[in-house]
Design a protein around this motif. Structure first.
Motif, short mmCIF file in Angstrom:
data_model
loop_
_atom_site.label_atom_id
_atom_site.label_comp_id
_atom_site.label_asym_id
_atom_site.label_seq_id
_atom_site.Cartn_x
_atom_site.Cartn_y
_atom_site.Cartn_z
N ALA A 32 0.64 -1.10 -0.04
CA ALA A 32 0.05 0.20 -0.36
C ALA A 32 1.11 1.28 0.29
CB ALA A 32 -1.08 -0.03 1.13
N ALA A 33 1.24 1.10 -1.11
CA ALA A 33 1.99 3.21 -1.74
C ALA A 33 1.42 3.99 -1.30
CB ALA A 33 2.86 2.78 -2.93
N MET A 34 0.29 3.98 -1.07
CA MET A 34 0.08 5.85 -1.21
C MET A 34 -2.03 4.85 -1.10
SD MET A 34 -0.28 7.45 -5.29
CE MET A 34 0.66 6.02 -5.58
N HIS A 35 -2.39 6.42 -0.12
CA HIS A 35 -4.42 6.33 -0.46
C HIS A 35 -4.54 6.33 -1.42
CE1 HIS A 35 -3.06 7.69 3.81
NE2 HIS A 35 -4.79 7.25 4.17
N ASP A 36 -5.87 5.34 -1.38
CA ASP A 36 -6.49 5.35 -2.95
C ASP A 36 -6.95 6.82 -3.45
OD1 ASP A 36 -8.56 6.08 -0.80
OD2 ASP A 36 -10.30 4.63 -2.19
N TYR A 37 -7.29 8.43 -2.44
CA TYR A 37 -7.51 9.03 -2.91
C TYR A 37 -6.28 9.75 -3.69
CZ TYR A 37 -5.40 10.42 1.50
OH TYR A 37 -4.81 10.84 3.05
N PRO A 49 -13.38 6.38 -5.90
CA PRO A 49 -12.83 6.03 -4.73
C PRO A 49 -14.08 7.15 -3.61
CG PRO A 49 -11.02 6.79 -4.89
CD PRO A 49 -12.06 6.98 -6.37
N LYS A 50 -14.81 5.97 -2.78
CA LYS A 50 -15.27 7.31 -1.73
C LYS A 50 -14.85 7.96 -0.89
CE LYS A 50 -18.39 3.23 -0.63
NZ LYS A 50 -18.75 1.80 -0.09
N SER A 51 -13.09 8.06 -1.35
CA SER A 51 -12.39 8.97 -0.57
C SER A 51 -12.54 10.48 -1.00
CB SER A 51 -11.57 8.69 0.17
OG SER A 51 -10.54 7.76 -1.29
N VAL A 52 -13.05 9.90 -2.38
CA VAL A 52 -13.06 11.24 -2.89
C VAL A 52 -13.99 12.75 -3.81
CG1 VAL A 52 -11.70 12.20 -5.35
CG2 VAL A 52 -10.62 11.23 -3.94
N GLU A 53 -14.18 13.15 -3.31
CA GLU A 53 -15.93 13.97 -3.68
C GLU A 53 -15.02 15.03 -4.83
OE1 GLU A 53 -17.48 16.13 -0.29
OE2 GLU A 53 -18.00 14.22 0.94
N GLU A 54 -15.89 15.31 -5.60
CA GLU A 54 -15.91 15.94 -6.93
C GLU A 54 -16.77 17.27 -6.36
OE1 GLU A 54 -18.13 14.52 -10.34
OE2 GLU A 54 -16.76 12.84 -10.40
N VAL A 55 -16.18 18.62 -6.47
CA VAL A 55 -16.76 20.00 -6.19
C VAL A 55 -16.59 21.07 -7.90
CG1 VAL A 55 -15.81 19.70 -3.94
CG2 VAL A 55 -14.23 20.98 -5.87
N TYR A 56 -17.44 21.95 -8.06
CA TYR A 56 -17.77 22.37 -8.81
C TYR A 56 -16.93 23.70 -8.80
CZ TYR A 56 -19.30 18.94 -11.41
OH TYR A 56 -19.85 17.90 -12.43
N ILE A 57 -16.09 24.27 -9.39
CA ILE A 57 -15.32 25.86 -8.33
C ILE A 57 -15.02 27.37 -10.17
CG2 ILE A 57 -13.22 27.26 -8.29
CD1 ILE A 57 -13.93 24.91 -6.21
N ASN A 58 -16.07 27.98 -9.09
CA ASN A 58 -15.76 29.07 -10.35
C ASN A 58 -14.51 30.11 -10.81
OD1 ASN A 58 -16.20 32.16 -11.48
ND2 ASN A 58 -18.50 31.85 -11.59
N LYS A 59 -13.89 30.01 -11.61
CA LYS A 59 -12.67 30.25 -11.66
C LYS A 59 -12.22 31.85 -11.89
CE LYS A 59 -10.01 28.15 -14.08
NZ LYS A 59 -8.72 27.28 -15.79
N ASP A 60 -13.58 32.10 -11.91
CA ASP A 60 -13.39 34.03 -11.64
C ASP A 60 -13.49 34.58 -10.38
OD1 ASP A 60 -13.84 34.20 -14.67
OD2 ASP A 60 -15.75 34.36 -14.42
N THR A 61 -14.81 33.62 -9.46
CA THR A 61 -14.39 33.89 -8.01
C THR A 61 -13.45 33.18 -7.57
OG1 THR A 61 -16.50 32.46 -7.73
CG2 THR A 61 -16.95 34.47 -8.85
N GLY A 62 -13.07 31.65 -7.23
CA GLY A 62 -12.55 31.17 -6.37
C GLY A 62 -13.53 29.98 -5.75
N TYR A 63 -14.27 30.12 -5.46
CA TYR A 63 -15.41 29.81 -4.53
C TYR A 63 -16.28 28.40 -5.94
CZ TYR A 63 -14.49 33.74 -2.14
OH TYR A 63 -14.40 34.95 -1.19
#
Length: 760
Positions: A481-486, A594-608
């Protein structure tokens, strides 16, 4: 117990005793493919036709009391017993010529008590049934001498192109010294070592009265290469792969004699179709147009899930050609890896240690480390960029900053878990500035873990070995196990973008999810006037089924032999051709989040973070589940480090801060002047002890099928590889500062030569 051992002893037959038993190699489907040696060459010769000089050379070397003992030598047994008590059982052998005949006929090479008892028992039986001359005749016709030669008569013609009766004392001694380690003492490849071994045999021959003192002294003055035949040997089928099989067997304690003479059945991981296609891609121009015959390439193809080796391309020479024994470019080169190292030393460790998101902001700005001014391939700075952008576009400064934030110790530890053999690292390592880099096989092995949810297997060619007596040894590469799945998935997701829209688009395969990274290195010192040239070009990539790493370049980079912008595309073409072929008619799944990773959407103009997935200038990024979103956009600041890893503020920036009351027009002029000065500044002088170390590599430009792509910095075999060249507008390469006594496996913050920047 002794009775039980003897009772289980296999029987000897006349055929077993007469003919050497070549080991056979089987593929992944248990189908026989070839012998360990190429088309075997055997010439049987009677003992009466073997000169006394030659006989005595072998007796003096292998068994000085051969004519006296009854099959086992009690004096040697006592000596070996003492060594075994001191150093452990099997530390020293006591086998006579008779025992060697027995062992090479029916027994395994395992140094167990049971095997030694059976060996001694059969040796005594053999002595009772055959005369000394008959046993010596068996031995001299059975042993392997390297270069496909079995038996002393064949060896004489192979190495000297003459019959046995014409051999000189020096030549007889050379032959007598070969069987112990045929490949290690090969006079064609290792003349100095072979000469030392020959001289040892000559001393033994003189000591035992086989030659006079004058004959010994004259023979020792003779260069070992003086009488060698110039005859070339035919390459073995699947040569590069078989070389690795033999290497691994030796590493696992199997003797050369057992490998070449023991009649082993060696079951491997070879995919014959993949191997045949790999060799065809390298040796013909059916798939890739090569610039010339001197152009070299090395390829390693692995199973992503298990790490086993499916094919190796060690040279661009066809297996049908007669050649000198060759260098295996898939396993033996140690050139700079260029930007292919960035997932391993920079971004992988950062995600593993800090749980950075793929949108983590890193400021791409002027960076000076102990006199070394780091730069990007486009000679520009890009301000705050995400980790994804930095990797996809292969910017150097974000990679160096990331490495320094992680710290050398943790970065090296991460790399070691992936089979990359480095002991220490400096900032220049972050962009591939090694003095001694990984081979394509090692690099491919490391990349399999990214495609296998963080699990690493040491690459291997072996499954099992069966001996003539039925004994079997099984081999497997245990998962680590060289690293976490995330970490594995987030690196993979970014490397997919490298192939989709970054520097690796020419390696994209329709219908397959491919993740990968390019790497190139600059031209060496004295050749930097060749602005768009490169020393080496790499591509390492993977699907869920296969992982491949490709190196291309020349043995030595010169004004006539270097990679042009077109040549720098070849590594990607080779990867695409091989992986697309082996993936035909085989279901290839996509990379699973994997379940350890989540997707998020970022507005590159605001950074939020935004819920508007389809908004303009919105990007999908990944975070480790449970981490704070507040740190997603916090830029990585230039981190001060001790000694060589100090990050200095740019002097011009300090001056600019002091002059903040000046008019805007004056500031603009001052900034313009500053840029001009930087372009004209000479790189710092390297310390004498670091002169042999190469500079860090350079960044790659995105591939454009219609335009010339940027060169990458590759490593070379004989010379330290320069780094990847810059893109269209090539900036003058900068030289890294000298290292501070670190390991010779790479350049320090600038332990390299001048003119290097790393390329994707």
């Amino acid at each position: 117990m002794i009775y039980a051992y003897v009772n289980g002893t296999p029987k000897l037959t006349a055929d077993d005793l007469k003919d050497p038993q070549s080991s056979m190699i089987y593929d992944m489907n248990d189908e026989f493919i070839t012998y360990v040696t190429s088309s075997e060459r055997r010439e049987y010769v009677k003992i009466d036709d073997i000169p006394e000089l030659v006989q005595q050379a072998f007796i003096s070397t292998e068994d000085v009391r051969f004519r006296e003992h009854m099959g086992i030598d009690m004096k040697r047994i006592v000596g070996a017993a003492v060594a075994n008590v001191q150093d452990g059982f099997g530390a020293e052998g006591a086998s006579t010529i008779t025992q060697q005949v027995v062992k090479n006929s029916v027994l395994s090479s395992d140094k167990t008590l049971e095997r030694k008892v059976q060996e001694a028992y059969l040796a005594i039986q053999l002595e009772q049934k055959y005369s000394k001359d008959q046993i010596l005749e068996m031995y001299l016709n059975k042993i392997y001498f390297g270069s496909g030669a079995y038996g002393v008569a064949t060896a004489s013609k192979t190495y000297f192109n003459k019959p046995l009766k014409e051999l000189t004392p020096a030549e007889a001694a050379l032959l007598a010294g070969l069987p112990q380690r045929p490949s290690s003492y090969d006079p064609f490849l290792h003349p100095k070592v072979a000469e030392e071994r020959r001289n040892t045999v000559l001393h033994l021959m003189y000591k035992n009265g086989a030659i006079t003192k004058q004959q010994k002294e004259e023979a020792m003055k003779t260069a070992v290469t003086e009488s060698l035949s110039k005859e070339k040997t035919k390459r073995l089928k699947y040569d590069a792969f078989i070389q690795q099989v033999i290497k691994e067997l030796k590493e696992k304690g199997v003797s050369e004699r057992a490998i070449y003479e023991g009649g082993l059945k060696i079951y491997t991981t070879l995919d014959p179709k993949a191997q045949a296609h790999t060799e065809k891609v390298l040796s013909t121009e059916e798939y890739v147009n090569y610039p010339n015959d001197k152009f070299k390439a090395g390829v390693a193809l692995l199973d992503t899930k298990t790490g086993v080796i499916r094919a190796l391309g060690g040279n661009r020479t066809s297996g049908d050609q007669n050649i000198e024994k060759g260098f295996n470019y898939a396993t033996d080169i140690t050139r700079q890896p260029g930007s292919t190292i960035k997932p391993i030393l920079d971004y992988g460790p950062a995600i593993e240690k800090f749980k950075w998101s793929t949108y983590k902001q890193i400021k791409d700005e002027e960076l000076e480390i102990d006199g070394w001014e780091a730069g990007n391939w486009d000679d520009d700075f890009h301000g705050d960029v995400s980790m994804r952008e930095a990797l996809v576009h292969s910017y150097n400064i974000p990679a160096i900053k990331t490495f320094m934030e992680v710290g050398s110790e943790d970065a090296v530890s991460f790399a070691k878990q992936l089979g990359i053999p480095i002991k220490t690292a400096h900032p220049a390592y972050a962009i591939g500035g090694f003095g001694k880099g990984p081979s394509p096989l090692e690099l491919a092995g490391a990349y399999t873990a990214f495609g296998n949810q963080g699990v690493y297997h040491k690459p291997t060619t072996l499954r099992s070995v069966k001996y003539p007596d039925g004994y079997e040894t099984k081999y497997e590469s245990k998962p680590v196990a060289a690293m976490h799945d995330y970490t594995a998935y987030m690196i993979t997701d970014m490397l997919k973008d490298v192939v989709k829209s970054g520097t690796g688009t020419l390696a994209a395969i329709p219908g397959l999810e491919v993740a990968g990274k390019t790497g190139t290195t600059n031209m060496p010192d004295g050749l930097d006037q060749i602005k768009k040239g490169s020393s080496d070009s790499w591509f390492a990539g993977y699907t869920t089924n296969y992982t491949a790493a490709v190196w291309t370049g020349y043995d030595k980079t010169t004004a006539e032999s270097y990679l042009t912008p077109e040549d720098q595309k070849i590594a990607k073409y080779i990867f695409k051709s091989i992986v697309s072929e082996v993936s035909k008619d085989k279901k290839t799944a996509g990379f699973s989040k994997p379940k350890s990773v989540e997707e998020v959407y970022i507005n590159k103009d605001t950074g939020y973070v935004t819920k508007d997935e389809n908004g303009s200038n919105v990007t999908k990024e990944l975070i480790v589940k449970g981490t704070s979103l507040k740190e997603m956009t916090a830029p990585v600041k230039a981190k001060k480090a001790d000694k060589k890893e100090r990050t200095k503020s740019n002097k011009n920036n300090k001056e600019k801060n002091k002059d903040d009351k000046k008019k805007d027009s004056d500031k603009a002029k001052e900034e313009e002047k500053k840029k001009e000065d930087e372009k004209q500044t000479e790189p710092p002088t390297t310390k004498p002890e670091d002169e042999a170390d190469p500079p860090p590599p350079q960044d790659d430009n995105p591939d454009d099928p219609g335009t010339t792509p940027e060169p990458e910095d590759p490593p070379t075999v004989p010379d330290p590889p320069p780094t990847e060249p810059p893109p269209t507008t090539d900036p003058p390469p900068t030289e890294p500062p000298p290292a501070d006594g670190g390991e010779g496996t790479g350049t320090g913050p600038g332990a390299g030569t001048s003119g290097t920047t790393t390329t994707p």
